[in-house]
Motif scaffolding. Structure first.
Motif, PDB file in Angstrom:
ATOM      1  N   VAL A   1     -11.609   2.378  -0.779  1.00 53.83           N
ATOM      2  CA  VAL A   1     -11.572   2.155   0.690  1.00 53.83           C
ATOM      3  C   VAL A   1     -10.850   2.052   1.739  1.00 53.83           C
ATOM      4  O   VAL A   1     -11.452   2.703   3.206  1.00 53.83           O
ATOM      5  N   GLN A   2     -10.258   1.097   1.641  1.00 53.74           N
ATOM      6  CA  GLN A   2      -9.668   0.386   2.735  1.00 53.74           C
ATOM      7  C   GLN A   2      -9.104   1.575   3.650  1.00 53.74           C
ATOM      8  O   GLN A   2      -8.372   0.994   4.490  1.00 53.74           O
ATOM      9  N   MET A   3      -8.413   2.423   2.570  1.00 53.55           N
ATOM     10  CA  MET A   3      -7.236   3.568   2.787  1.00 53.55           C
ATOM     11  C   MET A   3      -7.714   4.138   3.695  1.00 53.55           C
ATOM     12  O   MET A   3      -7.105   5.141   4.526  1.00 53.55           O
ATOM     13  N   VAL A   4      -9.588   4.761   4.390  1.00 49.55           N
ATOM     14  CA  VAL A   4     -10.178   5.656   4.596  1.00 49.55           C
ATOM     15  C   VAL A   4     -10.306   4.637   6.389  1.00 49.55           C
ATOM     16  O   VAL A   4     -10.884   5.594   7.117  1.00 49.55           O
ATOM     17  N   LEU A   5     -11.078   3.836   5.943  1.00 49.95           N
ATOM     18  CA  LEU A   5     -12.152   2.998   7.261  1.00 49.95           C
ATOM     19  C   LEU A   5     -10.464   2.169   7.037  1.00 49.95           C
ATOM     20  O   LEU A   5      -9.817   0.942   6.917  1.00 49.95           O
ATOM     21  N   PRO A   6     -10.267   1.676   8.697  1.00 43.73           N
ATOM     22  CA  PRO A   6      -9.762   1.262   9.404  1.00 43.73           C
ATOM     23  C   PRO A   6      -9.995  -0.796   9.334  1.00 43.73           C
ATOM     24  O   PRO A   6     -10.261  -1.681  10.569  1.00 43.73           O
ATOM     25  N   ALA A   7      -9.713  -1.219   8.168  1.00 40.92           N
ATOM     26  CA  ALA A   7      -9.825  -2.264   8.059  1.00 40.92           C
ATOM     27  C   ALA A   7      -8.917  -2.752   8.737  1.00 40.92           C
ATOM     28  O   ALA A   7      -9.481  -4.404   8.469  1.00 40.92           O
ATOM     29  N   HIS A   8      -8.185  -2.901   9.079  1.00 42.61           N
ATOM     30  CA  HIS A   8      -7.282  -4.199   9.452  1.00 42.61           C
ATOM     31  C   HIS A   8      -6.532  -5.576   9.026  1.00 42.61           C
ATOM     32  O   HIS A   8      -6.759  -6.052   9.176  1.00 42.61           O
ATOM     33  N   LEU A   9      -6.573  -5.019   7.134  1.00 46.17           N
ATOM     34  CA  LEU A   9      -6.141  -5.776   6.600  1.00 46.17           C
ATOM     35  C   LEU A   9      -5.110  -5.378   5.753  1.00 46.17           C
ATOM     36  O   LEU A   9      -4.931  -4.466   5.795  1.00 46.17           O
ATOM     37  N   SER A  10      -3.781  -6.202   5.249  1.00 45.51           N
ATOM     38  CA  SER A  10      -3.069  -5.765   4.443  1.00 45.51           C
ATOM     39  C   SER A  10      -3.599  -5.753   2.862  1.00 45.51           C
ATOM     40  O   SER A  10      -3.532  -6.665   2.657  1.00 45.51           O
ATOM     41  N   LEU A  11      -2.764  -4.512   2.774  1.00 45.24           N
ATOM     42  CA  LEU A  11      -2.782  -4.094   1.185  1.00 45.24           C
ATOM     43  C   LEU A  11      -2.151  -5.815   0.005  1.00 45.24           C
ATOM     44  O   LEU A  11      -2.474  -5.376  -0.783  1.00 45.24           O
ATOM     45  N   LEU A  12      -0.873  -5.902   0.699  1.00 45.73           N
ATOM     46  CA  LEU A  12       0.100  -6.339   0.302  1.00 45.73           C
ATOM     47  C   LEU A  12      -0.625  -8.316   0.017  1.00 45.73           C
ATOM     48  O   LEU A  12      -0.262  -9.084  -0.735  1.00 45.73           O
ATOM     49  N   THR A  13      -0.747  -8.321   1.031  1.00 49.79           N
ATOM     50  CA  THR A  13      -1.041  -9.991   1.229  1.00 49.79           C
ATOM     51  C   THR A  13      -2.964 -10.862   1.452  1.00 49.79           C
ATOM     52  O   THR A  13      -2.495 -11.723   1.716  1.00 49.79           O
ATOM     53  N   SER A  14      -3.883 -10.190   1.977  1.00 46.69           N
ATOM     54  CA  SER A  14      -4.932  -9.990   1.728  1.00 46.69           C
ATOM     55  C   SER A  14      -5.994 -10.261   0.485  1.00 46.69           C
ATOM     56  O   SER A  14      -5.850  -9.680  -0.085  1.00 46.69           O
ATOM     57  N   TYR A  15      -6.762 -11.319   0.469  1.00 45.56           N
ATOM     58  CA  TYR A  15      -7.624 -11.331  -0.321  1.00 45.56           C
ATOM     59  C   TYR A  15      -8.503 -10.374  -0.316  1.00 45.56           C
ATOM     60  O   TYR A  15      -9.373  -8.999   0.517  1.00 45.56           O
ATOM     61  N   VAL A  16      -9.212  -9.505  -1.455  1.00 44.22           N
ATOM     62  CA  VAL A  16      -9.934  -8.728  -1.811  1.00 44.22           C
ATOM     63  C   VAL A  16     -11.372  -8.865  -0.663  1.00 44.22           C
ATOM     64  O   VAL A  16     -12.269  -8.006  -0.617  1.00 44.22           O
ATOM     65  N   SER A  17     -11.881  -9.747  -1.394  1.00 47.71           N
ATOM     66  CA  SER A  17     -12.707 -10.167  -1.093  1.00 47.71           C
ATOM     67  C   SER A  17     -13.145 -10.391   1.085  1.00 47.71           C
ATOM     68  O   SER A  17     -14.211 -10.672   1.230  1.00 47.71           O
TER      69      SER A  17
END
Length: 231
Positions: free
Chosen positions: A21-37
């Motif tokens: 869902v992060q790819m739809v909502l503007p969560a502004h966290l890196s897919l490569l370096t951020s924790y899922v939590s």
């Protein structure tokens, strides 16, 4: 009832990978370096969305495991698998109810001089809930594989269970090592990518593999002949 078990595990498993869902909502966290939590951290926008999805996922997996125990096989390996799945779901719920207060991988986000202090996590319930997910998934994986073998599942079914589960656990180990590196040395590298791959593989395994245990064990050729002689 068998179909209900499959639907519950399918929905609960797929919802476990709610990071997409992060790819739809503007969560502004890196897919490569951020924790899922970190998507559920209290300081992040939309944390209620990700926490709600985690709770729903956990509840559905618990329900699927309980129904599976009620209508499926109850030999020791199968019962162990259902119990481990239920505890996995419970850990996911606890994980969502004990979110991180802030994002550790975003610069100065936690407003602390030691944002990567591993020892500060010792009393954090979120850590133990996340660890519980890893442990109970591993237990469920082993128990399901043993149950499928003892129940005469097809080679294809056993192969899917073993390969997908083993790759998920390997991804979990890699993510764990990268997490340790982040906390002790402050290097995030590709932690986020490893975690997201791990979660996706675990989600697919839970969604499609344990439901095979609601299928009655296949009779061996020897048992079938003996049954015919008795009749």
């Amino acid at each position: 009832m068998n179909r209900l078990v499959r639907l519950l595990l399918l929905a609960g498993g797929l919802l476990y990978a709610n990071w997409v869902v992060q790819m739809v909502l503007p969560a502004h966290l890196s897919l490569l370096t951020s924790y899922v939590s970190e998507l559920s951290a209290l300081s992040r926008p939309y944390h209620q969305v990700f926490r709600s999805l985690d709770v729903l996922s956990g509840v559905l997996v618990i329900a699927g495991a309980m129904y599976g125990l009620a209508v499926g096989r109850r030999d020791r390996p199968a019962a162990t698998a259902w119990a481990a799945l239920a505890l996995f779901g419970l850990s996911n719920v606890v994980d969502a109810l004990t979110p991180l207060p802030c994002t550790l991988t975003v610069g100065a986000a936690c407003n602390t001089s030691t944002p990567h202090d591993a020892w500060g996590w010792v009393g954090d319930p979120h850590l133990y809930a996340s660890l519980g997910e890893e442990v109970f998934f591993a237990v469920a994986f082993v128990a399901v594989v043993v149950a499928l073998r003892s129940g005469g599942a097809t080679i294809a079914t056993r192969g899917r269970a073993e390969v997908l589960g083993a790759v998920a656990i390997c991804a979990s180990v890699v993510a764990g090592l990268l997490t340790a590196q982040l906390n002790f040395f402050g290097h995030d590298m590709l932690l986020g990518l490893a975690q997201r791959l791990e979660v996706l593989l675990m989600a697919l395994w839970i969604a499609f593999i344990p439901a095979e245990l609601v299928t009655p064990p296949r009779r061996s050729l020897h048992d079938s002949r003996r049954f015919l002689r008795v009749r």
